[in-house]
Design a protein around this motif. Structure first.
Motif, PDB file in Angstrom:
ATOM      1  N   THR A  89       9.386  12.283 -20.394  1.00  0.00           N
ATOM      2  CA  THR A  89       9.726  10.883 -20.649  1.00  0.00           C
ATOM      3  C   THR A  89      11.017  10.819 -21.460  1.00  0.00           C
ATOM      4  O   THR A  89      11.441  11.821 -22.039  1.00  0.00           O
ATOM      5  N   ALA A 148       4.740  11.636 -14.627  1.00  0.00           N
ATOM      6  CA  ALA A 148       4.929  10.761 -15.790  1.00  0.00           C
ATOM      7  C   ALA A 148       5.878   9.605 -15.493  1.00  0.00           C
ATOM      8  O   ALA A 148       5.842   8.585 -16.155  1.00  0.00           O
ATOM      9  N   ASP A 198       3.247  -1.294 -13.694  1.00  0.00           N
ATOM     10  CA  ASP A 198       2.679  -2.407 -14.448  1.00  0.00           C
ATOM     11  C   ASP A 198       3.029  -2.311 -15.926  1.00  0.00           C
ATOM     12  O   ASP A 198       3.415  -3.297 -16.544  1.00  0.00           O
ATOM     13  N   ARG A 205       0.827  -1.205   0.000  1.00  0.00           N
ATOM     14  CA  ARG A 205       0.000   0.000   0.000  1.00  0.00           C
ATOM     15  C   ARG A 205       0.864   1.259   0.000  1.00  0.00           C
ATOM     16  O   ARG A 205       0.540   2.250  -0.647  1.00  0.00           O
ATOM     17  N   GLU A 206       1.993   1.201   0.738  1.00  0.00           N
ATOM     18  CA  GLU A 206       2.891   2.366   0.761  1.00  0.00           C
ATOM     19  C   GLU A 206       3.506   2.607  -0.622  1.00  0.00           C
ATOM     20  O   GLU A 206       3.708   3.745  -1.028  1.00  0.00           O
ATOM     21  N   VAL A 262       2.146   1.728  -3.611  1.00  0.00           N
ATOM     22  CA  VAL A 262       1.120   2.185  -4.547  1.00  0.00           C
ATOM     23  C   VAL A 262       0.733   3.635  -4.260  1.00  0.00           C
ATOM     24  O   VAL A 262       0.503   4.426  -5.175  1.00  0.00           O
ATOM     25  N   ARG A 263       0.716   4.000  -2.988  1.00  0.00           N
ATOM     26  CA  ARG A 263       0.347   5.365  -2.610  1.00  0.00           C
ATOM     27  C   ARG A 263       1.291   6.394  -3.234  1.00  0.00           C
ATOM     28  O   ARG A 263       0.914   7.518  -3.518  1.00  0.00           O
ATOM     29  N   ARG A 264       2.543   5.991  -3.458  1.00  0.00           N
ATOM     30  CA  ARG A 264       3.543   6.927  -3.987  1.00  0.00           C
ATOM     31  C   ARG A 264       3.623   6.921  -5.507  1.00  0.00           C
ATOM     32  O   ARG A 264       4.368   7.701  -6.087  1.00  0.00           O
ATOM     33  N   GLU A 265       2.877   6.009  -6.146  1.00  0.00           N
ATOM     34  CA  GLU A 265       3.055   5.845  -7.591  1.00  0.00           C
ATOM     35  C   GLU A 265       2.059   6.653  -8.413  1.00  0.00           C
ATOM     36  O   GLU A 265       0.992   7.023  -7.936  1.00  0.00           O
ATOM     37  N   ASP A 266       2.426   6.864  -9.670  1.00  0.00           N
ATOM     38  CA  ASP A 266       1.524   7.423 -10.685  1.00  0.00           C
ATOM     39  C   ASP A 266       1.059   8.844 -10.391  1.00  0.00           C
ATOM     40  O   ASP A 266      -0.063   9.215 -10.722  1.00  0.00           O
ATOM     41  N   TRP A 267       1.913   9.631  -9.767  1.00  0.00           N
ATOM     42  CA  TRP A 267       1.588  11.053  -9.597  1.00  0.00           C
ATOM     43  C   TRP A 267       2.126  11.863 -10.760  1.00  0.00           C
ATOM     44  O   TRP A 267       1.577  12.889 -11.122  1.00  0.00           O
ATOM     45  N   GLU A 287       8.154  15.351 -15.356  1.00  0.00           N
ATOM     46  CA  GLU A 287       7.116  15.270 -16.388  1.00  0.00           C
ATOM     47  C   GLU A 287       7.672  14.922 -17.761  1.00  0.00           C
ATOM     48  O   GLU A 287       6.949  14.925 -18.747  1.00  0.00           O
ATOM     49  N   ARG A 341      -6.724   7.727  -9.077  1.00  0.00           N
ATOM     50  CA  ARG A 341      -5.651   8.556  -9.643  1.00  0.00           C
ATOM     51  C   ARG A 341      -5.146   7.946 -10.941  1.00  0.00           C
ATOM     52  O   ARG A 341      -4.952   8.649 -11.935  1.00  0.00           O
ATOM     53  N   ASP A 391      -5.991   5.358  -4.880  1.00  0.00           N
ATOM     54  CA  ASP A 391      -4.856   5.220  -5.800  1.00  0.00           C
ATOM     55  C   ASP A 391      -5.327   4.796  -7.192  1.00  0.00           C
ATOM     56  O   ASP A 391      -4.765   5.176  -8.206  1.00  0.00           O
ATOM     57  N   ARG A 415      -7.325  13.203  -8.112  1.00  0.00           N
ATOM     58  CA  ARG A 415      -5.959  13.323  -7.601  1.00  0.00           C
ATOM     59  C   ARG A 415      -6.035  13.871  -6.195  1.00  0.00           C
ATOM     60  O   ARG A 415      -6.554  14.960  -5.991  1.00  0.00           O
ATOM     61  N   HIS A 439       5.940   6.023 -17.077  1.00  0.00           N
ATOM     62  CA  HIS A 439       4.613   5.394 -16.960  1.00  0.00           C
ATOM     63  C   HIS A 439       4.540   4.468 -15.736  1.00  0.00           C
ATOM     64  O   HIS A 439       5.447   4.438 -14.930  1.00  0.00           O
ATOM     65  N   SER A 440       3.448   3.687 -15.682  1.00  0.00           N
ATOM     66  CA  SER A 440       3.181   2.935 -14.457  1.00  0.00           C
ATOM     67  C   SER A 440       4.115   1.735 -14.318  1.00  0.00           C
ATOM     68  O   SER A 440       4.701   1.273 -15.297  1.00  0.00           O
TER      69      SER A 440
END
Lengths: 551, 539
Positions: free
Chosen positions: A520, A386, A457, A376-377, A379-384, A518, B122, B119, B128, A454-455
């Motif tokens: 890539t 690019a 995954d 969870r920690e 995932v919480r930090r991901e995808d904010w 931002e 988002r 999450d 967000r 990107h993500s």
């Protein structure tokens, strides 16, 4: 500009692990916030560490090791400048973190004491420098582009866009209805006033000297590997008559080949059809292989001849033989090296057979434990933004062959990447900014860090779908990796199993900084093409059309 | 809109079918969008809370009033069915059916956590931090499964732990949806009558229909293609399943090999068959004793002593998307005018229609944009769907690189060089969804004038790996701001406001698109097999 990738792994006092994590979290929160009330993130790092591209701090926990704190940094130029900037920005914070780490029991102990004692003012950077690990393999996506160049070229794109289609503009656009060359000329003239650097030629990303050294290193590596593999042949070719030697090699090779052929199938239910075929791949590169043989024979002979000549000179001095000069020795030695090379048809299948033996007895970890709280920690930090970041540690499969394969494999892969991956492309992918592997704990564990686009995954899917062969080669040595075949097949093609294995090896990227979150890899290359085009006084019509496509 | 697509109708190419052995156990919605039944209703059900046995008893009533349609057509011809139904549950719905806790824990993570997990929101571009994005209706979505906050991670308190507050946020919607019942009929009247009958039958069991959408296919003209509210043909490009073990049939013959362009393994859409990762997608299980009539379910292959609840079932993503038709076309008008003002001599071809085609990537009739015109129809006169982008239009001069169809399924478009085309096409086919959407709301009279009516698309799609299929399409393709070397732009049709690049030689044009599509509600559903529904009824 040369860039450096390094990591500093430090063992953590188990009692202070939770405290260390809290310190890193607090540091991240402090730096992330914009004191001026704006929306800028990590302003202090961006201004005070102008060579830094990416940096991370994570704490890895493991069942069989005490926690490990790892600082990862990717920056322009040599480490000296970076450590100076690092000391100025993070010195006091790191000192407190180091107090959570164990004192090394080797000669670095006194330095640790000096840095961490109460009220110490000793700089922390020298200690970190002493504990630094160099990567076994690394990849730089936008190789040779400095941080400042990446930022200023990104800014240039903004200016270009504003010029071409700013919303505050009215009336007919001067850039429409003209040829690409005219467009290039007009835009360049317009931008020159504010960007005088467009008059200078682009600084080379990789100097010719660097490039030469990259190639030389790879060639030397290949020669040494081939020499090692043909060593049995070299000895036998000298001892046996030529026809006996050839007959022995061919018969043994046929036997080995037959055994390998018998064991070619994957383990039941694990074989995956792939588009990659090793034999067609090799056949497609026959010219290169031929050149390699010639180069190998010449280089190996050149390497061996002085030694042999010196030995005969010594023997001659003691009256035990005849002195053979360097020129006299060359051809016989080259001959022997070439004949020795024939033994590859035996040594290679032998190694493959040995490997198949191991592969058919390997265990794979189908459902590795993933700590729900850590997940969870993460995932919480991901995808904010690019980009994203991952760090992973896996234990390495034991055994002499595996140790040799992974060491030689990493060395070779690292050298090959330096030669081949110069434009950000890893095969058909272009999503990795800075990534590296490093061995930890006397090479019992393998560390991997990546700063990618990107993500998470999609990053792994990219590898599974487009580069499963290379990925299986590089990571298949990890304990619990999905079943592999011939070192490169199956393995990562088992996408879900591979992903859950990789996920279980990850740690939370508690502190992670990107100088251009931002952008890539692909965008940075595009910005670079646009800027390089604008630096040219004029372009041919065709070059201008290609250039304009990027606008 | 490709993302949420209305099913096609009429007799086009032959459609794929499941082998007889599994077709009677599988819901019909898996193999068909019921294109011969142009009307319908979506009933969003809220189930009563309770305890003890009897949680699934209402399903026996439903079996009488609205039996779920199997994938096997009666008497060989699906066209004779005057009615069809499909049923799916959210995680909270299964909890209300009183499925055992271990079974609830055995579902895939996205389904267990729900679409409204912070999450996930988002990643899907909906929210967000604490802010709903402008692709969501004002005030946030009105319905979801309202999956409860994930249980706090059980954690042994260690001697040296430093306190860490739980940071999970709960995102709630006004309405809680536990199940979705889809009714498909020939006439609108029949749909209304049927929905009323279902309501009536379920009310005594404490089941509320908390939301109801009138679904329709809008087939005009002779081409038998339905159009979404903006006016574009829809539902054209669908994956074509195959199965190496012979469970898929096309025109009476087994399909064991992948189609070159659209071929996707059956396991991507149905649990229990080989998928894109060379295995069967993990599905849910129930304990083999004590809970309901487990004799209805097959044995699970790996979990000894457990029954397989997932086999022949799949996951369904539902997103209720509102479309602002007037805003879309007015924005196209404004952009066309702006382009003409800046380039009066060379932009005669730039009209609202021209721009809208580029936003979608096809013309109104569904023909793909190509350099110099449109892709020729296939021999049957329908839009050709076997095209590849890199082959004919590598730079996106015809069909813009960021157009909706190119983002929704890039095929080989992302190949850096011609020799990577096959690899990239295969990679793209690892992220396909089977679209089953239908539009709702009345047709607009004048597409430039807002009539205040609510209309849109009930996006529905089937997949067995929500993260790798639906979420990937949404995050990595549609909303990716760096897709195909573009920068700072998203899907022009379903994404947020921003730039869109339209390639022309030598200089591209750019337009400023607005937000035309907004999320009004959504969540992840489990679409069970027919034996699994009978099992749930026994709870």
């Amino acid at each position: 500009m040369k860039q450096t990738t390094l990591c500093v792994p430090l063992e953590v006092k188990p009692e202070s692990c939770s405290r260390l994590c809290a310190l890193i979290d607090a540091l991240c929160l402090r730096e992330d916030k914009d004191d001026a009330g704006g929306t800028q993130h990590f302003v202090r790092l961006t201004t005070e560490m102008p060579t830094l591209h990416f940096m991370s701090m994570s704490v890895f926990t493991a069942a069989h090791y005490d926690p490990t704190f790892i600082l990862e940094a990717n920056f322009d130029g040599p480490p000296g400048v970076f450590w100076g900037q690092f000391e100025a920005v993070f010195g006091p914070d790191l000192r407190e973190m180091l107090r959570c780490c164990k004192k090394p029991l080797n000669e670095d102990g006194p330095l640790y004491e000096a840095v961490t004692s109460a009220d110490s003012r000793t700089p922390v950077a020298p200690y970190l420098e002493a504990r630094t690990r160099r990567p076994s393999v690394f990849h730089h996506g936008n190789r040779g582009l400095t941080r400042d160049r990446i930022l200023s070229e990104a800014k240039l794109l903004g200016t270009v866009r504003n010029e071409l289609d700013g919303t505050d503009l009215s009336g007919p656009s001067p850039y429409r209805g003209i040829e690409a060359t005219g467009l290039h000329r007009a835009l360049r003239e317009r931008l020159l006033a504010d960007h005088p650097w467009l008059n200078e030629p682009p600084p080379p990303r990789i100097t010719k000297g660097e490039r030469l050294i990259d190639y030389l290193r790879l060639v030397v590596f290949a020669v040494v590997v081939l020499l090692a593999l043909s060593l049995p042949g070299l000895v036998l070719a000298l001892l046996l008559g030529r026809s006996t030697y050839v007959a022995l090699m061919v018969v043994t090779a046929l036997l080995m080949g037959a055994l390998v052929y018998l064991k070619r199938q994957g383990l039941p239910g694990t074989q995956v059809a792939t588009r990659f075929n090793l034999l067609t791949f090799l056949a497609g590169h026959w010219l290169l292989l031929g050149l390699l043989v010639v180069a190998y024979v010449a280089t190996a002979a050149l390497l061996l001849v002085p030694g042999i000549s010196a030995v005969t000179w010594l023997l001659d001095r003691f009256g035990a033989g005849r002195y053979v000069s360097v020129f006299e020795a060359f051809w016989p030695v080259a001959h022997t090296v070439l004949w020795g090379l024939l033994s590859l048809i035996v040594t290679l299948p032998f190694l493959v057979l040995w490997l198949r033996f191991l592969e058919r007895r390997d265990t794979s970890h189908d459902a590795p434990h993933v700590d729900e709280r850590l997940l969870r920690e993460m995932v919480r930090r991901e995808d904010w933004v690019a980009q994203n970041h991952m760090g992973s540690i896996v234990p390495i499969r034991p055994g002499i062959l595996r140790t040799i394969v992974i060491r030689a494999g990493h060395l070779g892969l690292g050298l090959l990447l330096r030669v081949k991956a110069t434009s950000g492309h890893l095969g058909s992918m272009r999503t990795v900014h800075f990534a590296h592997w490093a061995f930890l704990d006397n090479s019992s564990r393998l560390l991997f860090f990546s700063n990618f686009d990107h993500s998470w995954d999609s990053y792994l899917d990219d590898f599974i779908e487009k580069a499963h062969v290379g990925l299986t080669l590089a990571w298949g040595c990890g304990v619990g990796f999905p079943p592999t075949r011939f070192l490169i097949f199956d393995g990562a093609s088992h996408g879900r199993r591979f992903k859950s294995w990789a996920l279980a090896s990850r740690a939370v990227s508690r502190f992670w900084y990107s100088a251009y979150p931002e952008l890539t890899v692909d965008q940075i290359e595009r910005n670079n093409r646009i800027a390089n085009g604008l630096r040219e006084a004029s372009l041919s019509e065709e070059a201008a059309r290609t250039w304009a496509r990027d606008l | 809109m490709g993302e949420g697509s209305v099913s096609q109708t009429g007799k086009r190419q032959p459609t794929w079918k499941l082998a007889q052995a599994i077709a009677s156990d599988t819901q019909g919605l898996v193999v068909t969008g019921f294109g011969h039944l142009p009307n319908g209703r979506a009933l969003f059900l809220e189930l009563p809370a309770g305890s003890g046995p009897g949680g699934g008893a209402w399903l026996k009533v439903l079996e009488v009033v609205a039996p779920v349609t199997p994938a096997v057509p009666p008497a060989g011809d699906e066209a004779v069915q005057p009615r069809a139904a499909a049923l799916a549950f959210t995680w909270t719905g299964l909890e209300r059916l009183r499925l055992p806790p271990t079974a609830l824990a055995s579902f895939a993570r996205p389904f267990r956590e729900g679409m409204m997990q912070e999450d996930r929101l988002r990643r899907l571009g909906d929210r967000r931090g604490d802010e709903w994005q402008d692709t969501v209706i004002a005030g946030g979505p009105v319905w979801s499964a309202n999956t409860p906050r994930r249980p706090p991670v059980e954690r042994h308190v260690g001697a040296y732990d430093v306190a860490e507050p739980c940071k999970d946020k709960v995102v709630k919607t006004d309405l809680s949806v536990h199940a979705i019942l889809l009714l498909y009929t020939e006439t609108a009247d029949d749909a209304g009558q049927w929905a009323a009958a279902v309501r009536e039958a379920l009310r005594p069991h404490g089941i509320e229909v908390v939301r109801e959408l009138e679904l329709l296919l809008d087939v005009v003209g002779a081409d038998n293609v339905s159009r979404e509210h903006f006016g574009f043909a829809d539902g054209l490009s669908q994956p074509e399943p195959f199965d190496k073990d012979g469970f898929v049939f096309l025109d009476g013959t087994k399909v064991c090999e992948a189609d070159r362009v659209q071929g996707v393994p059956l396991g991507e859409f149905l649990i229990g068959y080989v998928n894109g990762h060379h295995e069967s997608a993990p599905g849910p299980v129930v304990p083999g004793d004590g809970w309901g009539d487990v004799g209805l379910l097959p044995q699970h292959e790996a979990a000894q002593g457990f029954k397989d609840l997932g086999r022949n079932g799949t996951y369904m993503v539902v997103r209720e998307l509102r479309q602002d038709v007037a805003a879309f076309w007015r924005s196209m008008d404004e952009n066309a005018a702006a382009i003409q003002a800046r380039d009066p001599r060379h932009s005669a071809h730039v009209t609202a229609e021209w721009l809208a085609e580029r936003v979608v990537g096809r013309n109104r009739d569904g023909h793909l944009l190509c350099p110099g015109g449109y892709l020729k129809a296939d021999p049957s006169g329908q839009p050709d769907n076997r095209f590849l982008f890199h082959e004919s239009d590598p730079h996106g001069v015809g069909c813009p690189p960021g157009s909706h169809v190119r983002r929704a399924h890039p095929r080989d478009a992302l190949a850096p060089t011609a020799k990577d085309r096959q690899t990239l096409l295969a990679a793209a086919n690892n992220h396909r969804i089977l679209r089953r959407g239908r539009k709702f709301g009345p047709k607009i009279a004048d597409d430039r004038t807002d009539d205040g009516q609510v209309r849109g698309l009930l996006f529905m799609c089937l997949n067995t790996d929500i993260a790798r299929q639906f979420e990937f399409v949404q995050q990595t393709w549609l909303l990716n701001r760096d897709f195909a070397t573009l920068s700072e732009e998203s899907d022009p049709l379903v994404g947020p406001r921003g730039r869109m690049t339209i390639r022309e030689e030598p200089l591209r044009r750019t337009v400023q698109v607005l937000t035309y599509v907004e999320l009004a509600g959504g969540d992840y559903f489990f679409l069970p097999s027919l034996p699994a529904i009978r099992y749930l009824a026994s709870l």
